[in-house]
Motif scaffolding. Structure first.
Motif, PDB file in Angstrom:
ATOM      1  N   ILE A   1       1.073  -1.167  -0.202  1.00 55.35           N
ATOM      2  CA  ILE A   1       0.039   0.168   0.147  1.00 55.35           C
ATOM      3  C   ILE A   1       0.802   1.257  -0.062  1.00 55.35           C
ATOM      4  O   ILE A   1       2.025   1.222   0.692  1.00 55.35           O
ATOM      5  N   VAL A   2       0.614   2.340  -0.714  1.00 53.11           N
ATOM      6  CA  VAL A   2       1.528   3.382  -0.988  1.00 53.11           C
ATOM      7  C   VAL A   2       0.482   4.523  -0.131  1.00 53.11           C
ATOM      8  O   VAL A   2      -0.537   5.022  -0.698  1.00 53.11           O
ATOM      9  N   SER A   3       0.787   4.933   1.098  1.00 52.25           N
ATOM     10  CA  SER A   3       0.553   6.157   1.647  1.00 52.25           C
ATOM     11  C   SER A   3       1.347   7.287   2.169  1.00 52.25           C
ATOM     12  O   SER A   3       2.737   6.667   2.297  1.00 52.25           O
ATOM     13  N   TRP A   4       1.001   8.227   2.522  1.00 49.74           N
ATOM     14  CA  TRP A   4       2.089   9.250   3.031  1.00 49.74           C
ATOM     15  C   TRP A   4       2.892   8.659   4.078  1.00 49.74           C
ATOM     16  O   TRP A   4       4.074   8.793   4.227  1.00 49.74           O
ATOM     17  N   GLY A   5       2.190   8.087   4.903  1.00 49.93           N
ATOM     18  CA  GLY A   5       2.998   7.493   6.112  1.00 49.93           C
ATOM     19  C   GLY A   5       4.001   6.571   5.856  1.00 49.93           C
ATOM     20  O   GLY A   5       5.096   6.378   6.101  1.00 49.93           O
ATOM     21  N   VAL A   6       3.498   5.608   4.762  1.00 50.13           N
ATOM     22  CA  VAL A   6       4.392   4.457   4.479  1.00 50.13           C
ATOM     23  C   VAL A   6       5.721   5.077   3.656  1.00 50.13           C
ATOM     24  O   VAL A   6       6.678   4.660   3.756  1.00 50.13           O
TER      25      VAL A   6
END
Lengths: 347, 354, 374
Positions: C322-327
């Motif tokens: 998953i690509v999120s800002w946190g990741v």
């Protein structure tokens, strides 16, 4: 200009001349007080009466420059006559002082005491009664804490607070509304000021308490001999308390005179209408109370002519819409701002 | 007690700023407040216990898996005795009672299987540093927010007000860990310095001495500022809004009518009244600070609870993790209690409010 | 028309305006909030059109370009016919740094890669049904390197990943807030409307949740999510955990409004007129506090985003792929990595702008929600 009535000049405490107080707001400038004159004398009570929004409170608060921002005095004089123990009199124009100046602060609470409308919110909720009273004593009379305490308790007793020593250490939320107003009065009078300004002191109280507070004020005036300026919208209070009366309408003095003349021979149509609107026990039950027709105009749009014109029953066609009448002196004493009295005198 | 000095100082100019409350009402209030705390503490212990139980498989499975992985043969009777020791064959509420009574009566938090020592040995020093960091941050936050908030309210819509409001918004919008990272980057890149940790290498393992305390204070300010930025921004806004409300109240006008000077009046009345909601924010700020310190500590690798908790969670070392969550919760509740007591001490209305 | 008449027309318009019109007029005056609203809308558009806007797909990598620094974007190209609008970037060449003996990328002044609009690239599906291989921007030569925000450790385009991350991070805010809203309305509404014991219990629960430090609690709960769950389920698991704590603030606002309104004259009047309970709630009470709720919701979104970012950063929230800002920020966790590739921080800028904008919009809405205030 108020007419010179036969009052001793040496008793003169306060002369307010041509006072203008404006509130510059985003929506426009509100001219809350637009040229007001009156005098206050020692041992006499001046009642300022009018509907809400007529500028009576602002006039009263501007004397000590306590008007909320952005309101400010833009014109006029407030001459305070300070009578010293040696008989000398110093006259200070309070309107010319800066609101936070030392000179004005020395007068606030010392020579002019003030009582406000809401005893509930006008006292600090987190300081004891004693703390708030002794503060004034220590500030102006330079007494130490012990002496201030004694004097404070004495004053509480004087204004009719039961168990003054205990209540001196109480918080204001432990007291009733009437008691709090008594505390306010004690606070205003503890330095024996020459002038007491009471801004609708009984509006927030119930009727019985109102009467008690009023008679307390009368008593205290008899004792201390101070001048009282009482702001009220209640003509009953005026009849009870006043020596002199100022009737205000839309920031101007509609009529000025001693209380008997105002009640028995009102001159201004507005005063007449006001008097018609109070219930009277002697009246026939069938007579309906009159209310003044129309509404107080929007403060941003003052009428061009006489401010009362749009609501007046005695309009002189073609003149009242055009001219704002000056104050005319009356033969019976006092003055009135109405064109009907133009021929009576020259002011 | 500084209150005395305060009093002496203040009476010279007239009036007492504040008088200490009568002990009896205060004691009644403390007792009442302690009573309310009990269900909260119970709730926290339940949550910690649930978190311990959450991962699939119980503690024993993990231990057995670990033992077998290390090549040891797991005897049936060893399993049975372990089961009995942790009460794993018993229903959930019995397990909970066993767990909590071990903690309450013997201070036994269970064993950390990852470190193979009692949890108690691992958590105390870390919790101590967490508290130190949080309290230091709280004080820093206050020291900055109080005067700035007053300034912003009294000089509403001035340049200073806008400036602080702007900084405040920026402070609110940067996540703590990002601020920590950026600061570390700047220190590393431009000053070639590492700002992580709470101690210099010489002091990491050293016993507590004055020199070690000084060393710690020298390191503490970095996490303190990082952790405190968002809180300070929030508090400035609270102080400003409260004071603006108070400044409009009639009692301010009364005080002015008495002839008090503007500064003295400001400090004695509106600021003093606005102080109360300010103090009551400790209750809200403390969980946020302890919360935030967990993540900032991970980034800055501080020897506080955060990094060890994270590691325990990832390794599913659940007794350690659960104990941290329990203790952090309890610390927060105690902190809130202290702030409430302070508030009651300051504000008569709360003491009398039955 | 005279000024007076215009003034009275304006007054007339104010008198008949609906609550929403008044709110909008007030909101519009708040310049910062208006600008922020535009930014927020743009960010959500990016989230919606991620596939099309991103030059590549998030998993597309060019192994030769690991940790390639951002390129400078040139807008005009010099040709025989003079300057022409044609965005382009230089290629990379590798040099060996003398002291550290490591490979560094420097711009290759000899090479020019032209960037085109609506170029064809990896096939994508827009909105779940629109299949295309067109991207808004991209290198005209699909093989050419284009890393406007730099590349990560696998040679993936940071800009692309940030755009895709926008979708996950911004939507987790919305979904989380929606879940919180359901809990908040249910419990806050019950609390405020019923009062008494129910109110008391719910208030204690709220106080309790607010008194627990959230991040350790989140960490504990998030760590309990099984690692073998598929990404989508993890996503919802995290959202549920976030809203499990996030609902309290909304419940508080809703309860407060209910309590305040219960004694308002118009509600009492409706009661006395014999209007049904449900109708009073839906027709009289809800419309008058809806605006406050919307403001509270807007202010809750940034907190959700921050929470997700923090958790994922710690490795306990969303996890690759998953690509999120946190990741994305997790990759910037190691200070040594960041020191050599500071562009890994760029996602932080996105977080900052989104949170700030949402806060300003929320503040503006809150101020506008009380059209009669002041």
């Amino acid at each position: 200009m108020p007419v010179e009535r036969q009052l001793p000049a040496e008793d003169l405490l306060l002369e307010v001349r041509d006072l203008h107080v404006h509130f510059p707001l985003d929506e426009g400038t509100v001219k809350a007080v637009a040229g007001v004159d009156f005098d206050v004398y020692r041992n006499r009570t001046l009642c300022v009466v009018g509907e809400s929004g007529c500028g009576k409170s602002v006039s009263a608060q501007s004397i000590l420059q306590l008007v909320d921002r952005p309101g400010r005095i833009v014109q006029g004089q407030i001459r305070f006559h300070r009578h010293d123990a040696d008989g000398s009199v110093t006259v200070t124009d309070l309107a010319a002082l800066r609101s936070s100046s030392r000179a004005l602060r020395a007068i606030r609470g010392r020579h002019i005491g003030m009582v406000f409308q809401e005893p509930n919110t006008s006292l600090s909720p987190i300081h004891t009664v004693g703390n708030q009273i002794s503060e004034v004593i220590q500030l102006h009379l330079g007494e130490d804490e012990e002496a201030a305490r004694r004097r404070g308790i004495e004053m509480l007793e004087r204004v009719g607070i039961a168990r003054p020593a205990q209540n001196y250490d109480a918080y204001t939320f432990e007291l009733s509304g009437g008691m709090r107003q008594r505390v306010m009065i004690a606070m205003a009078l503890v330095c024996s000021p020459a002038l007491l300004i009471a801004d609708e002191p009984t509006t927030a109280l119930d009727v019985t308490t109102q009467a008690q507070i009023m008679s307390l004020l009368q008593e205290l005036q008899a004792d201390f001999g101070m001048g009282v300026m009482l702001i009220t919208h209640d003509l009953g209070v005026v009849a009870e308390m006043a020596d002199d009366v100022v009737v205000m309408y839309l920031g101007q003095v509609a009529e000025y005179g001693d209380v008997d003349r105002i009640f028995h021979a009102p001159a201004h149509p507005y005063t007449k209408a006001l008097l018609r609107s109070i219930p009277n026990l002697d009246f026939d039950q069938d007579i309906r109370l009159d209310s003044i027709r129309g509404m107080v105009p929007d403060p941003f749009h003052r009428p061009v002519g006489c401010p009362f014109g749009p609501r007046c029953d005695e309009v002189i066609e073609g003149r009242c819409e055009a001219e704002n009448p000056p104050a005319f002196s009356l033969e019976e004493g006092g003055s009135v701002r109405c064109l009907h009295y133009e021929e009576v005198t020259l002011s | 007690m500084p209150a005395d000095a305060f009093r002496r100082f203040s009476t010279r100019q007239g009036g007492v700023l504040w008088a200490p409350p009568c002990p009896r009402t205060m004691i009644r209030y403390i007792l009442r407040r302690l009573l309310i705390m009990i269900p909260t503490l119970f709730g926290i212990s339940i949550i910690a216990f649930i978190i311990i139980q959450l991962p699939p498989g119980d503690y024993l499975t993990t231990v057995i898996a670990q033992l077998s992985a290390s090549g040891d043969l797991v005897e049936e009777d060893v399993i049975a005795s372990l089961k009995a020791q942790y009460g794993l064959d018993r229903p959930m509420h019995v397990q909970y009672l066993k767990w909590i009574s071990n903690i309450l009566l013997r201070g036994d938090f269970g064993t950390s299987f990852e470190w193979d020592v009692a949890v108690g040995e691992l958590i105390w020093s870390r919790l101590g540093l967490t508290v130190t960091l949080s309290v230091a941050t709280l004080l820093f936050t206050w020291a900055v927010a109080f005067p700035v908030g007053i300034y912003a309210a009294v000089r509403q819509y001035s340049w200073g007000d806008y400036l602080f409001t702007g900084i405040g918004f920026v402070g609110l919008a940067i996540p703590n860990f990002l601020l920590a990272l950026v600061l570390m980057y700047v220190a590393f890149k431009y000053f070639n310095q590492s700002v992580g940790g709470l101690f210099s290498p010489d002091f990491v393992e050293a016993p507590w001495t004055w020199a070690r305390v000084q060393d710690m204070l020298g390191h503490l300010w970095v996490p303190m500022i990082i952790l405190g930025t968002a809180g300070t921004a929030g508090l400035i806004r609270i102080m400003r809004a409260n004071l603006l409300d108070e400044l409009r109240k009639p009692y301010v006008k009364t005080a002015r009518a008495k002839g008090l000077s503007e500064l003295r009046l400001l400090l004695k009345y509106p600021v003093r009244v606005a102080l109360n909601p300010f103090v009551s924010t400790i209750g809200l700020t403390l969980p946020i600070l302890i919360s935030g310190s967990a993540i900032v500590s991970v980034v800055l690798s501080l020897p506080t609870s955060g990094p060890l908790l994270l590691r325990a969670l990832i390794a599913q070392d659940m007794y350690l993790a659960g104990s941290f969550i329990l203790m952090l919760g309890i610390i927060t509740v105690l902190g809130t209690l202290l702030s409430d007591l302070l508030l009651a001490w300051l504000d008569p209305r709360i003491r009398f409010d039955d | 028309m005279t000024a007076r008449a215009m003034e009275s027309d304006r007054q007339e318009a104010i008198n008949v305006a609906t609550q929403w019109q008044l709110m909008w007029w007030r909101f519009r005056k708040h310049r910062l909030a208006m600008t922020s609203l535009v930014i927020v809308i743009l960010i959500y558009l990016v989230a919606l059109l991620a596939e099309f806007l991103a030059p590549f797909t998030p998993d597309e990598f060019q192994a030769d370009y690991t940790y390639a620094p951002p390129q400078r974007l040139h807008l005009f190209l010099e040709t025989e016919n003079g300057l022409r609008f044609q965005p382009w970037v230089h290629g990379y060449k590798v040099e060996i740094e003398e002291e550290a003996l490591r490979r560094v990328f420097v711009p290759d002044e000899e090479v020019i890669h032209e960037i085109g609009f609506f170029v064809s690239g990896v096939p994508i599906t827009l909105f779940g049904f629109l299949e295309t291989d067109r991207h808004l921007v991209g290198p005209k030569d699909p093989e050419a390197p284009m890393f406007l925000f730099g590349a990560d450790k696998l040679g993936r385009d940071m800009l692309t990943r940030m755009i895709y991350g926008t979708r996950i991070s911004m939507s987790i805010g919305l979904v989380g807030v929606a879940l919180s809203l359901i809990l908040g309305i249910l419990l806050g509404g019950l609390s405020g409307f019923l009062g008494g014991h129910v109110d008391n219990i719910i208030q204690r629960v709220i106080e309790f949740i607010r008194s627990v430090p959230t991040i350790p609690l989140w960490m504990g709960l998030a760590a309990a999510l099984p690692t073998d769950w598929p990404p989508l389920r993890i996503y919802f698991g995290i959202t549920v955990i976030l809203s499990f704590i996030g609902w309290t603030e909304l419940a508080r606002v809703i309860r407060g409004r209910f309590l305040a309104l219960r004694t308002e004259d118009f509600v009492v009047a409706a009661h006395l007129d014999g209007v049904g309970q449900m109708r009073i709630i839906l027709h009289h009470m809800v419309p008058s506090f809806l605006s406050h709720i919307i403001a509270a919701l807007t202010l809750a979104i940034p907190n959700m985003i921050l929470a997700e970012t923090s958790l994922s950063f710690l490795g306990l929230g969303l996890r690759p792929p998953i690509v999120s800002w946190g990741v994305l920020l997790q990759e910037a966790q190691n200070i040594r990595t960041v020191a050599t590739a500071p562009w890994l921080f760029s996602t932080g800028g996105a977080v900052f702008i989104a949170i700030l904008a949402l806060n300003f919009v929320g503040d503006g809405l809150r101020d506008a929600a009380d059209p009669y205030a002041r």
